[in-house]
Structures are given as C-alpha cells and as structure tokens.
Write a protein that holds these residues in place. Structure first.
Motif, PDB file in Angstrom:
ATOM      1  N   PHE A  28       0.808  -1.220   0.000  1.00  0.00           N
ATOM      2  CA  PHE A  28       0.000   0.000   0.000  1.00  0.00           C
ATOM      3  C   PHE A  28       0.842   1.271   0.000  1.00  0.00           C
ATOM      4  O   PHE A  28       0.312   2.374  -0.114  1.00  0.00           O
ATOM      5  N   CYS A  29       2.171   1.117   0.098  1.00  0.00           N
ATOM      6  CA  CYS A  29       3.072   2.262  -0.046  1.00  0.00           C
ATOM      7  C   CYS A  29       3.612   2.386  -1.468  1.00  0.00           C
ATOM      8  O   CYS A  29       4.308   3.352  -1.788  1.00  0.00           O
ATOM      9  N   GLY A  30       3.333   1.390  -2.316  1.00  0.00           N
ATOM     10  CA  GLY A  30       3.798   1.431  -3.694  1.00  0.00           C
ATOM     11  C   GLY A  30       5.052   0.622  -3.959  1.00  0.00           C
ATOM     12  O   GLY A  30       5.505   0.557  -5.101  1.00  0.00           O
ATOM     13  N   SER A  31       5.618  -0.013  -2.928  1.00  0.00           N
ATOM     14  CA  SER A  31       6.812  -0.837  -3.118  1.00  0.00           C
ATOM     15  C   SER A  31       6.423  -2.181  -3.731  1.00  0.00           C
ATOM     16  O   SER A  31       5.336  -2.707  -3.473  1.00  0.00           O
ATOM     17  N   LEU A  32       7.335  -2.735  -4.532  1.00  0.00           N
ATOM     18  CA  LEU A  32       7.094  -4.005  -5.213  1.00  0.00           C
ATOM     19  C   LEU A  32       7.918  -5.114  -4.579  1.00  0.00           C
ATOM     20  O   LEU A  32       9.077  -4.908  -4.216  1.00  0.00           O
ATOM     21  N   HIS A  33       7.313  -6.293  -4.466  1.00  0.00           N
ATOM     22  CA  HIS A  33       7.949  -7.433  -3.815  1.00  0.00           C
ATOM     23  C   HIS A  33       7.649  -8.698  -4.606  1.00  0.00           C
ATOM     24  O   HIS A  33       6.536  -8.877  -5.099  1.00  0.00           O
ATOM     25  N   LEU A  34       8.615  -9.587  -4.691  1.00  0.00           N
ATOM     26  CA  LEU A  34       8.376 -10.924  -5.221  1.00  0.00           C
ATOM     27  C   LEU A  34       8.055 -11.848  -4.063  1.00  0.00           C
ATOM     28  O   LEU A  34       8.740 -11.824  -3.030  1.00  0.00           O
ATOM     29  N   ILE A  35       7.015 -12.669  -4.229  1.00  0.00           N
ATOM     30  CA  ILE A  35       6.683 -13.650  -3.207  1.00  0.00           C
ATOM     31  C   ILE A  35       6.701 -15.034  -3.836  1.00  0.00           C
ATOM     32  O   ILE A  35       6.468 -15.203  -5.032  1.00  0.00           O
ATOM     33  N   ARG A  36       6.979 -16.029  -3.024  1.00  0.00           N
ATOM     34  CA  ARG A  36       7.047 -17.410  -3.486  1.00  0.00           C
ATOM     35  C   ARG A  36       5.968 -18.217  -2.770  1.00  0.00           C
ATOM     36  O   ARG A  36       5.772 -18.077  -1.574  1.00  0.00           O
ATOM     37  N   GLY A  37       5.276 -19.079  -3.522  1.00  0.00           N
ATOM     38  CA  GLY A  37       4.229 -19.902  -2.944  1.00  0.00           C
ATOM     39  C   GLY A  37       4.637 -21.340  -2.748  1.00  0.00           C
ATOM     40  O   GLY A  37       3.778 -22.205  -2.653  1.00  0.00           O
ATOM     41  N   ILE A  38       5.934 -21.615  -2.698  1.00  0.00           N
ATOM     42  CA  ILE A  38       6.410 -22.989  -2.555  1.00  0.00           C
ATOM     43  C   ILE A  38       6.197 -23.482  -1.121  1.00  0.00           C
ATOM     44  O   ILE A  38       6.350 -22.750  -0.166  1.00  0.00           O
TER      45      ILE A  38
END
Length: 269
Positions: free
Chosen positions: A240-250
């Motif tokens: 909600f601050c505009g930062s981008l993140h990669l997440i893993r669903g493993i």
C-alpha cells in the motif's frame, strides 16, 4: 514487508501472476490455489500464458485443480477484485478479445499501472521482446524440446526430494543460471525491455514470459519479472506504499504460506 499481516496472509494493493500454463502437465495449480487463498488484493493482473493452448494441442491435461484455479479467479472478480488479463503467446487465441469487458475482468493487449507512490509501469506478457534474442526457428524448437525434457526430469527429482523431506528445487532455473548462452539471452531480453520502457517515458516494466523472477534497477528503469507457476511458483505484489515485492508460494500445497522472495531491487551488473 509492509504487505505482510500478522494473520499469515498478504494484504496488498496489487498482485501480478503470469505463466500459469493451465492445461500443461507442468502447471503447479495446487501451489497457485494455496497462494490465492492467502493473498488479499484490490487489483489482479494476469500477465499472459494463463492457459497453455499450445500444450493442449499436443496433449490435453486438465485435472480438477485447473478448474479450481479458474473458479477462484472468477470468484475474486465477483468480490470486486479488478482483474486485468493480458494474454501471452501460449494463450494468444484470446488476444482477439482484447478491449472487451467480462464483468470485472478486462482483456487488454497491455496496460500501464500507476503505483501508490506515483510511478508508472508498463505491463506486458513479454513475448513482444523475443526479437532481442536472435535464434533461428530450429534453435527455438530444440530449446522447447530441451525445456520440456528438463521439466520432466525436474518432476522426478522433486518427487525424490519430497520423499526425503527436502524443499522444492528447480532444475531449469539452475540451468538458466549456469549456461552462458541462457544468461546472455536473458540479459539481451532485459536490455530490450528497459529500452522499450525508457522510450515510452515510463518508470518501469512488469512482465512474465521468461520464467525468470527478478526485480532489478537499471538506472532510471525498474525491471520486474513476476516469474511463473511451472518451475518457480512466484508472483509480484505491490504494497500500500507502492513498493514491489516478489513472493514465493512454494511449500506443501495444502499448507503453503506465501513468503517474501525479493523485496528490494538489485543493481544492474
């Protein structure tokens, strides 16, 4: 990570998913379902190759989990999650419907996404940039066969690892990181993506296609690839601050909790 809540779920402004390849035996639909059950977002981008029409021309593989993914996406759209579907090369049949609206699902050739902090990102599948990787049709055909073989070997390797209690491991990802020609192709592709973004006066680009998840800063352009659900099981989120993140669903498909994979951009080599 601003988007990770204490209830074990990820609450975010935007979610990007691509290269699911429903209809392919390589698709990890169970892991994607586990992720979708734990991510709460306002907007969802489906960045191409959601359905693998190419694979189904060779062999139809459509277990119940693939139906469940489609039902989950439709359920999200009915819950007022805005869904933008950008078809890729494996589901290019749907490109003729770009510009159409199906309830809260919008089909687009591409999109420009405005982040909460005011940046503007081009969103495309990414096959538009294949010109940067100059291989003949024969080389590409051989590459497709080799990739399918790697994924076949990968399934058996990970069945053994699962029996030994070891986590998932991607053979294809290892090859991409250790074969010089593969690294050169990825670099050429990313350079073309950055050039396109810069020419259009945007702050960054978000794509899929390569099955190579990364967030990387190239001077004035942020390059993001959200990965895939064949070998890496990754997605991109905007908090909600505009930062981008990669997440893993493993993890176990029955209990997988999305975890932070990459939070900050890496510098250009």
């Amino acid at each position: 990570m601003e988007a990770l809540n204490t209830d074990g779920k990820i609450h975010c402004r935007t979610l990007w998913i691509s290269d699911v390849h429903l209809g392919s035996i390589h698709c990890k639909a169970d892991y994607l379902l586990a992720l979708l059950d734990r991510v709460k977002c306002e907007r969802l981008y489906l960045v191409g190759d959601i359905v693998d029409v190419w694979a189904m021309h060779r062999r139809v593989f459509w277990p119940e989990a693939h139906n469940q993914v489609l039902r989950k996406l439709l359920k999200l759209s009915r819950k007022q999650v805005e869904i933008i579907y950008i078809p890729g090369n494996h589901d290019q049949n749907f490109r003729e419907f770009c510009g159409s609206e199906f309830g809260n699902v919008h089909l687009r050739q591409e999109a420009v996404h405005d982040t909460a902090d005011g940046r503007r990102f081009l969103v495309i599948h990414g096959d538009e940039l294949d010109y940067a990787v100059r291989y003949s049709r024969l080389n590409r055909a051989i590459g497709d066969i080799a990739y399918d073989f790697l994924m076949w070997v990968n399934r058996w390797v990970n069945r053994g690892r699962e029996l030994m209690g070891k986590p998932y491991w991607s053979l294809a990802k290892w090859v991409k990181g250790h074969i010089a020609q593969a690294e050169q192709a990825i670099t050429a592709y990313q350079d073309a993506a950055v050039l396109m973004t810069r020419q259009r006066g945007l702050d960054g680009i978000i794509c899929g296609h390569l099955h190579h998840p990364v967030i990387r800063q190239y001077e004035d352009v942020l390059y993001c690839n959200d990965g895939d659900w064949v070998e890496n099981c990754t997605a991109l989120v905007e908090d909600f601050c505009g930062s981008l993140h990669l997440i893993r669903g493993i993890g176990s498909p029955d209990s997988a909790v999305p975890v932070l994979f990459a939070e900050t951009a890496t510098s250009t080599p």
